[in-house]
Structures are given as structure tokens and as C-alpha cells.
Scaffold this motif. Structure first.
Motif, PDB file in Angstrom:
ATOM      1  N   LEU A  57     -10.744  -0.784   3.994  1.00 46.22           N
ATOM      2  CA  LEU A  57     -10.453  -1.191   5.474  1.00 46.22           C
ATOM      3  C   LEU A  57      -9.293  -0.657   5.963  1.00 46.22           C
ATOM      4  CD1 LEU A  57     -10.850  -5.050   4.960  1.00 46.22           C
ATOM      5  CD2 LEU A  57     -12.636  -3.403   5.731  1.00 46.22           C
TER       6      LEU A  57
ATOM      7  N   ALA B 165      -8.679   3.158  -1.691  1.00 42.72           N
ATOM      8  CA  ALA B 165     -10.259   3.422  -1.366  1.00 42.72           C
ATOM      9  C   ALA B 165     -10.050   4.726  -0.607  1.00 42.72           C
ATOM     10  CB  ALA B 165     -10.622   2.340  -0.167  1.00 42.72           C
TER      11      ALA B 165
ATOM     12  N   THR C 137       1.821 -12.359  -4.225  1.00 39.92           N
ATOM     13  CA  THR C 137       2.595 -13.269  -3.362  1.00 39.92           C
ATOM     14  C   THR C 137       2.202 -12.998  -1.835  1.00 39.92           C
ATOM     15  OG1 THR C 137       4.378 -13.196  -5.142  1.00 39.92           O
ATOM     16  CG2 THR C 137       5.035 -14.225  -2.964  1.00 39.92           C
TER      17      THR C 137
ATOM     18  N   ARG D  32      -7.076   6.466   9.929  1.00 45.60           N
ATOM     19  CA  ARG D  32      -7.529   7.314   9.047  1.00 45.60           C
ATOM     20  C   ARG D  32      -6.770   8.198   8.325  1.00 45.60           C
ATOM     21  NH1 ARG D  32     -13.447  10.023  11.097  1.00 45.60           N
ATOM     22  NH2 ARG D  32     -13.883   9.259   8.990  1.00 45.60           N
TER      23      ARG D  32
ATOM     24  N   GLY E  38      -7.743  11.043   0.379  1.00 45.10           N
ATOM     25  CA  GLY E  38      -6.554  11.858  -0.037  1.00 45.10           C
ATOM     26  C   GLY E  38      -6.571  13.020   0.426  1.00 45.10           C
ATOM     27  N   ILE E  39      -7.179  13.242   1.588  1.00 43.10           N
ATOM     28  CA  ILE E  39      -7.131  14.767   2.252  1.00 43.10           C
ATOM     29  C   ILE E  39      -5.970  14.654   3.045  1.00 43.10           C
ATOM     30  CG2 ILE E  39      -8.204  16.177   4.179  1.00 43.10           C
ATOM     31  CD1 ILE E  39     -10.794  14.757   3.488  1.00 43.10           C
TER      32      ILE E  39
ATOM     33  N   GLY F   6     -14.804   1.741   5.899  1.00 42.81           N
ATOM     34  CA  GLY F   6     -15.272   3.060   5.181  1.00 42.81           C
ATOM     35  C   GLY F   6     -15.942   2.943   3.849  1.00 42.81           C
TER      36      GLY F   6
ATOM     37  N   VAL G 279      -2.443   8.159   4.304  1.00 42.84           N
ATOM     38  CA  VAL G 279      -1.834   9.054   2.960  1.00 42.84           C
ATOM     39  C   VAL G 279      -1.158  10.184   3.628  1.00 42.84           C
ATOM     40  CG1 VAL G 279      -2.720  10.146   0.979  1.00 42.84           C
ATOM     41  CG2 VAL G 279      -3.933   8.340   1.806  1.00 42.84           C
TER      42      VAL G 279
ATOM     43  N   GLY H  85       1.027  -1.249  -0.089  1.00 40.27           N
ATOM     44  CA  GLY H  85       0.143  -0.110  -0.053  1.00 40.27           C
ATOM     45  C   GLY H  85       0.996   1.182  -0.045  1.00 40.27           C
TER      46      GLY H  85
ATOM     47  N   GLY I 173      -1.814  -8.948  -3.153  1.00 37.05           N
ATOM     48  CA  GLY I 173      -2.627  -8.930  -4.557  1.00 37.05           C
ATOM     49  C   GLY I 173      -1.992  -8.077  -5.539  1.00 37.05           C
TER      50      GLY I 173
ATOM     51  N   TRP J 176      -3.882  -5.884   7.810  1.00 35.53           N
ATOM     52  CA  TRP J 176      -3.651  -7.196   8.246  1.00 35.53           C
ATOM     53  C   TRP J 176      -2.545  -7.516   8.856  1.00 35.53           C
ATOM     54  CZ3 TRP J 176      -5.574  -4.931   4.018  1.00 35.53           C
ATOM     55  CH2 TRP J 176      -6.916  -5.428   3.349  1.00 35.53           C
TER      56      TRP J 176
ATOM     57  N   SER K 213      -6.885  -0.296   1.270  1.00 40.26           N
ATOM     58  CA  SER K 213      -7.267   1.065   1.845  1.00 40.26           C
ATOM     59  C   SER K 213      -6.660   2.076   1.040  1.00 40.26           C
ATOM     60  CB  SER K 213      -6.748   1.300   3.305  1.00 40.26           C
ATOM     61  OG  SER K 213      -7.329   2.160   3.883  1.00 40.26           O
TER      62      SER K 213
HETATM   63  C1  FAD Z   1     -12.844   5.408   2.959  1.00 33.42           C
HETATM   64  C2  FAD Z   1     -11.654   5.756   3.282  1.00 33.42           C
HETATM   65  C3  FAD Z   1     -11.246   7.050   3.312  1.00 33.42           C
HETATM   66  C4  FAD Z   1      -9.815   7.584   3.897  1.00 33.42           C
HETATM   67  N1  FAD Z   1      -9.527   8.954   3.594  1.00 33.42           N
HETATM   68  C5  FAD Z   1      -8.364   9.163   3.799  1.00 33.42           C
HETATM   69  C6  FAD Z   1      -7.843  10.727   3.675  1.00 33.42           C
HETATM   70  O1  FAD Z   1      -8.521  11.482   3.193  1.00 33.42           O
HETATM   71  N2  FAD Z   1      -6.501  10.760   4.121  1.00 33.42           N
HETATM   72  C7  FAD Z   1      -5.731  10.175   4.828  1.00 33.42           C
HETATM   73  O2  FAD Z   1      -4.728  10.515   4.889  1.00 33.42           O
HETATM   74  N3  FAD Z   1      -6.211   8.814   4.957  1.00 33.42           N
HETATM   75  C8  FAD Z   1      -7.371   8.370   4.382  1.00 33.42           C
HETATM   76  N4  FAD Z   1      -7.691   6.827   4.450  1.00 33.42           N
HETATM   77  C9  FAD Z   1      -6.549   6.106   5.349  1.00 33.42           C
HETATM   78  C10 FAD Z   1      -5.760   5.491   4.375  1.00 33.42           C
HETATM   79  O3  FAD Z   1      -6.236   5.368   3.211  1.00 33.42           O
HETATM   80  C11 FAD Z   1      -4.655   4.324   5.182  1.00 33.42           C
HETATM   81  O4  FAD Z   1      -4.374   4.856   6.528  1.00 33.42           O
HETATM   82  C12 FAD Z   1      -3.769   3.978   4.417  1.00 33.42           C
HETATM   83  O5  FAD Z   1      -4.077   3.922   2.829  1.00 33.42           O
HETATM   84  C13 FAD Z   1      -3.222   2.686   4.839  1.00 33.42           C
HETATM   85  O6  FAD Z   1      -1.906   2.427   4.191  1.00 33.42           O
HETATM   86  P1  FAD Z   1      -1.341   0.802   4.164  1.00 33.42           P
HETATM   87  O7  FAD Z   1      -0.339   0.939   3.141  1.00 33.42           O
HETATM   88  O8  FAD Z   1      -0.897   0.937   5.659  1.00 33.42           O
HETATM   89  O9  FAD Z   1      -2.540  -0.074   4.033  1.00 33.42           O
HETATM   90  P2  FAD Z   1      -3.310  -0.668   2.819  1.00 33.42           P
HETATM   91  O10 FAD Z   1      -3.436   0.351   1.663  1.00 33.42           O
HETATM   92  O11 FAD Z   1      -4.425  -1.483   3.065  1.00 33.42           O
HETATM   93  O12 FAD Z   1      -2.120  -1.768   2.142  1.00 33.42           O
HETATM   94  C14 FAD Z   1      -1.716  -2.850   2.861  1.00 33.42           C
HETATM   95  C15 FAD Z   1      -1.218  -3.809   1.761  1.00 33.42           C
HETATM   96  O13 FAD Z   1      -0.672  -5.231   2.555  1.00 33.42           O
HETATM   97  C16 FAD Z   1      -1.026  -6.003   1.631  1.00 33.42           C
HETATM   98  N5  FAD Z   1      -1.003  -7.287   2.671  1.00 33.42           N
HETATM   99  C17 FAD Z   1      -1.968  -7.771   3.441  1.00 33.42           C
HETATM  100  N6  FAD Z   1      -1.370  -8.888   3.859  1.00 33.42           N
HETATM  101  C18 FAD Z   1      -0.257  -9.252   3.452  1.00 33.42           C
HETATM  102  C19 FAD Z   1       0.416 -10.469   3.357  1.00 33.42           C
HETATM  103  N7  FAD Z   1       0.226 -11.449   4.251  1.00 33.42           N
HETATM  104  N8  FAD Z   1       1.188 -10.624   2.380  1.00 33.42           N
HETATM  105  C20 FAD Z   1       1.546  -9.818   1.438  1.00 33.42           C
HETATM  106  N9  FAD Z   1       0.869  -8.531   1.353  1.00 33.42           N
HETATM  107  C21 FAD Z   1      -0.016  -8.254   2.261  1.00 33.42           C
HETATM  108  C22 FAD Z   1      -2.575  -5.675   1.102  1.00 33.42           C
HETATM  109  O14 FAD Z   1      -3.086  -6.471   0.057  1.00 33.42           O
HETATM  110  C23 FAD Z   1      -2.371  -4.363   1.111  1.00 33.42           C
HETATM  111  O15 FAD Z   1      -2.154  -3.974  -0.402  1.00 33.42           O
HETATM  112  C24 FAD Z   1      -8.953   6.556   4.193  1.00 33.42           C
HETATM  113  C25 FAD Z   1      -9.233   5.054   4.473  1.00 33.42           C
HETATM  114  C26 FAD Z   1     -10.614   4.844   3.710  1.00 33.42           C
HETATM  115  C27 FAD Z   1     -10.898   3.452   3.668  1.00 33.42           C
END
Ligand code: FAD
Length: 363
Positions: free
Chosen positions: A299, A42, A169, A327, A45-46, A222, A330, A10, A33, A203, A39
Motif C-alpha cells: 500500500l 513491497a 507495538t 510511489r 527500489g527504482i 500496487g 525509497v 518503514g 508489526g 496509515w 510498502s
Molecule cells: C508495488 C510498489 C512499488 C514501489 N516502487 C517504488 C520504487 O521503485 N521506488 C520508490 O522510491 N518507491 C517505490 N514505492 C513506494 C515506496 O515503497 C513507499 O513510498 C515507501 O516505502 C513509503 O515508506 P513509509 O516508511 O512511509 O511507509 P511504510 O513502508 O508503509 O511504513 C509505514 C510503517 O508504519 C507502521 N505503522 C502504521 N501505523 C502504525 C501505528 N499506528 N503504530 C505503529 N506503527 C504503525 C506500518 O506497520 C509500517 O511498517 C513502491 C511501492 C509499492 C507498493
């Protein structure tokens, strides 16, 4: 064998990969994937926490650091990849009755521009807002990015820089021995690395469960709507009772989002769609003329009090974690990646790392 293996592609995983690769490490990014389809895709982007004065200083410090670097990051990514993350500083108008003095105190403490505005001014700024409230808080410096584009740019940038990317993977298990992580188990066998970083979003809690200390991270769903609007219909981002509107450059308008404790269920519901659509139209009747182009759910990775884990594992020396941004992933992403890099590479940290450790008390 790579220097660093990052689990999760992500925005947090990709920004961490970028940070470490730019510091000279050989990095492999492992994604279950496709890159950034959870997330990070989804989200809205604020580039600010919502009601930022309600958050602990530990979140403000990361947000402030990121906010100062975001414009430059987006320019760099655009120049390197040709993909424009659409950084747009169009400001955030917040309706928060009774919170004016708390907000002003926070802005003085943290030197963030924040101005109380009255009904007439709100009506002038947003003519389409029906019955503007008596007062609101205007944060002119707040920007947005189009997060799916930011993610695409980060992915392309990683490819061009030579980060080894392995999609489709899943990491099935973490292999540890004598307080060291050897690597992660995949369907094709073990992937070894000198250091492993967990960035698996919602996760991460599950994945870290086998460790002596695990991360307390739960999914919070969300749901969001996208209206096919026209440019210059709504001018600024606006927030009221946890529901916000985000006008994109091309006229599309996002309205969201729900906060639902339903485990790992990512489905959308007709109840949420109707409620969001009705509320959006009640506030902005002009939206009635636009179709809802998309409705989706994501999520959020929620750590207690919304304070992410950015830390070396307390028992496993060569294991790190960068997850739980709830939340704000980004906006907090660039600072979190930088801090993680500081910890991993023994550099002077950009902020005090104590609040983000795995055993820190999180409210
Ligand atoms: C509706 C909504 C609105 C939001 N609005 C904002 C906003 O306006 N501003 C803001 O700053 N944030 C916002 N957020 C929050 C923000 O999107 C998340 O905090 C951020 O995207 C988290 O990033 P991440 O990379 O930790 O998680 P993710 O984007 O969920 O990425 C985690 C990745 O890990 C991978 N993964 C999981 N398990 C495994 C495994 N066992 N092996 C390999 N890969 C795995 C998943 O497939 C995924 O691609 C919002 C979220 C939502 C849902």
C-alpha cells in the motif's frame, strides 16, 4: 522518556531515526508489526520518480538530493552492518511517445543526464525486448536498490547505533493537550517524548485524524511479480505505460506494478497476476522460460500530487510528520529524513520546506 518518538518503522521512519540519532538525539522507533514489512518491503527500489518530468519541482528537488547521496549511504550501511543494499546504477530506459521535448526541457532545467535513443540502439541495449519502440528516453545515471535489503540494513544499523526499537507495538492514539503532544497511547500505556514524528506511511491519515489539521494520505495498492530469472537476461530498468521491469543483480526480475484504489486491502488478485505476467511475456518473451517465484501487494502512502508532508504540525508545536511519499518513498527517503531533521533541529534546510507543509496546496 526519549527526545524523539517516531511512529512507523518503514524506510521513512528508519531513515528519520538514523538522521536524528546521528545528530545526537535519543530516539525511540515504534512499529505496529515488524520493521519495514509494508510498502517499504513491497516496492521496486527504482531510485527515480517514474517519468520524472511529470512531477512538480518539489519532488524533483528531493529526488535529486537523495540521488546524490544514495551510493554513499549504501556503502556506509554495508560497512556498518554487513548487509548489502545492492545499489546498482544500471540506468532507466523510458518509453514515452510524444514526451521527448518535455523530458529534454526538464533535463536541461535540472541537469539530469537524459538521452533520446532510437530502435536500433534500444535493440542493442536490450536484445530480449520484442519489437522495440521507435524511440525511448535513456537515463543512464538512474540506480536501483534492493529495498528489502536496504530496510534490513537500516534496521540493523539502528540497533547498532542504539535507537530504541519497539516492534509489535501499535500507536493507538495521539495524546495532545494545549497545543502540545504528550506522547502516544499503546496497549502498555502512554509512551512520552519531547517530540513525536509521524512516519506511519499509508496509515498516517487515519492516525492524524484526531488532530486539528490532519494529513490527506490514502492507500494505493500496487501488485508486483518476481520472476526467477538468470543474470544478464535483462540489463537495464525499463518503463512503458506505467509498467516497469527491474533486473536484480542475482538474475531475479521484478515486473510491476498495478495502481489500485481499494482502501486498506493488501490482498493479491489472480486478475492482476495474469495481466502482469502476460504483459511481461509479451514485451520479453524470454520470461516465459522462468517461473514466477513470488507475487505480492503493498500500500503506497499517497498524498495529493505525490508531494509528501515533511513538516512541523501547524497547531501542535512538538509534533512533526514525514509521510505521504506515494510511489517515491525509497528515492525521496534520504532527502526527506534530512529535511525533517533540519526542521526539527532548526538547521538550515537543504531545500525550501514550503511545498511540504501541511497546509501547502498540492495541485
Ligand atoms: C508495488 C510498489 C512499488 C514501489 N516502487 C517504488 C520504487 O521503485 N521506488 C520508490 O522510491 N518507491 C517505490 N514505492 C513506494 C515506496 O515503497 C513507499 O513510498 C515507501 O516505502 C513509503 O515508506 P513509509 O516508511 O512511509 O511507509 P511504510 O513502508 O508503509 O511504513 C509505514 C510503517 O508504519 C507502521 N505503522 C502504521 N501505523 C502504525 C501505528 N499506528 N503504530 C505503529 N506503527 C504503525 C506500518 O506497520 C509500517 O511498517 C513502491 C511501492 C509499492 C507498493
Amino acid at each position: 522518556m526519549s527526545d524523539v518518538l517516531i511512529v512507523g518503522g518503514g524506510v521513512i521512519g528508519m531513515l528519520t531515526a538514523r538522521e536524528l540519532h546521528m545528530a545526537g538525539a535519543e530516539v525511540t522507533l515504534l512499529e505496529r508489526g515488524e520493521l519495514a514489512r509494508e510498502s517499504s518491503w513491497a516496492g521496486g527500489g527504482i531510485l527515480s520518480p517514474l517519468y520524472p518530468w511529470r512531477y512538480p519541482d518539489s519532488v524533483t528537488r528531493l529526488a535529486s538530493w537523495s540521488q546524490q547521496t544514495y551510493a554513499e549511504l549504501c556503502v556506509d550501511l554495508y560497512e556498518n552492518t554487513g548487509i548489502d543494499p545492492e545499489y546498482l546504477p544500471n540506468g532507466l530506459l523510458i518509453e514515452a511517445p510524444g514526451e521527448r521535448s518535455r523530458a529534454l526541457h526538464w533535463s536541461a532545467m535540472h541537469r539530469h543526464m537524459l538521452l533520446p535513443v532510437n530502435t536500433d540502439r534500444i535493440a542493442e541495449m536490450e536484445p530480449e525486448r520484442k519489437r522495440p519502440p521507435e524511440e525511448a528516453i535513456w537515463m543512464p545515471g538512474i540506480a536501483q536498490v534492493r529495498n528489502p535489503r536496504l530496510a534490513r540494513a537500516l534496521a540493523q544499523d539502528a540497533v547498532q547505533r542504539g535507537v530504541h526499537i519497539r516492534t509489535q507495538t501499535p500507536a493507538l492514539n495521539l495524546e495532545t493537550r494545549n497545543n502540545r503532544i504528550l506522547g502516544v497511547t499503546t496497549a502498555a500505556g502512554r509512551l512520552s517524548a519531547t517530540t513525536v514524528v509521524l512516519c506511519a506511511g499509508a496509515w498516517t491519515g487515519e492516525l492524524s485524524q484526531i488532530l486539528p489539521t490532519s494529513a490527506d494520505i490514502r492507500p494505493v495498492r500496487g501488485q508486483m511479480l518476481l520472476f526467477k530469472g538468470k543474470p544478464d537476461t535483462i540489463h537495464h530498468m525499463m518503463l512503458e505505460e506505467n509498467r516497469y521491469i527491474i533486473p536484480r543483480k542475482d538474475g531475479r526480475i521484478l515486473f510491476g506494478s498495478t495502481l489500485e484504489e481499494v482502501g486498506f486491502d493488501k490482498s493479491t488478485t489472480s486478475t492482476a497476476r495474469t495481466a502482469l505476467e502476460q504483459l511481461a511475456i509479451r514485451r520479453f518473451p524470454v520470461l516465459k522460460g522462468f517461473s514466477v517465484e513470488q507475487h505480492w501487494a503493498g500500500l503506497r502512502p499517497a498524498a495529493p500530487a505525490g508531494i509528501p508532508y515533511i513538516a512541523r504540525h501547524p497547531q501542535i508545536d512538538n509534533l512533526f510528520i514525514n509521510a505521504g511519499h506515494y510511489r517515491n518513498g525509497v528515492v525521496l527517503g534520504p532527502a526527506s529524513a534530512r529535511l525533517l531533521g533540519d526542521l526539527l533541529l532548526d538547521r538550515k534546510p537543504i531545500v525550501d520546506p514550503a511545498p511540504y507543509t501541511m497546509d501547502a496546496v498540492r495541485g
